[in-house]
Motif scaffolding. Structure first.
Motif: not given
Length: 118
Positions: A58-63
């Motif tokens: 998941x590229x936006x895992x921090x968000x």
């Protein structure tokens, strides 16, 4: 006839495609739930578990992590805002759509949010 199914947006309920395919939905029951409900807590825990297992995909895992914390925090409130829960799970769904196990867990949580907001 085609054996390809393309759904834009969200799809809830059974889908079938191809020669002789059948999609059935059985034992449909309307349940009410609350954020403190065991089913909701279990669904959130499963979403958290699936996200942790597939985080690298998941590229936006921090968000997603921030949104999950917001969702968990909101769900613990005495009277959670259903619109905030809906908006948060919608953002999460958009960010994890490439991971089938995670989006499946998201949809389980989304269904319970809709039942709660009912």
């Amino acid at each position: 006839m085609t054996d390809h199914l393309s759904i834009g947006g969200s799809s809830f309920g059974p889908n079938a495609v191809g020669h002789g395919a059948r999609a059935e939905q059985r034992d449909v029951a309307i349940h009410t739930t609350t954020a403190g409900d065991d089913r909701f807590a279990a669904a959130l825990a499963e979403l958290r578990r699936q996200f942790a297992q597939h985080r690298a995909e998941i590229p936006e895992s921090d968000w997603v992590e921030r949104d999950l914390k917001n969702l968990e925090r909101s769900a613990q409130e005495p009277d959670p805002d259903p619109q905030n829960l809906r908006d948060t799970i919608k953002r999460i769904a958009g960010r994890v759509a490439m991971s089938a196990p995670v989006i499946s867990a998201v949809n389980d949580v989304r269904q319970l949010i809709e039942a709660m907001a009912g």
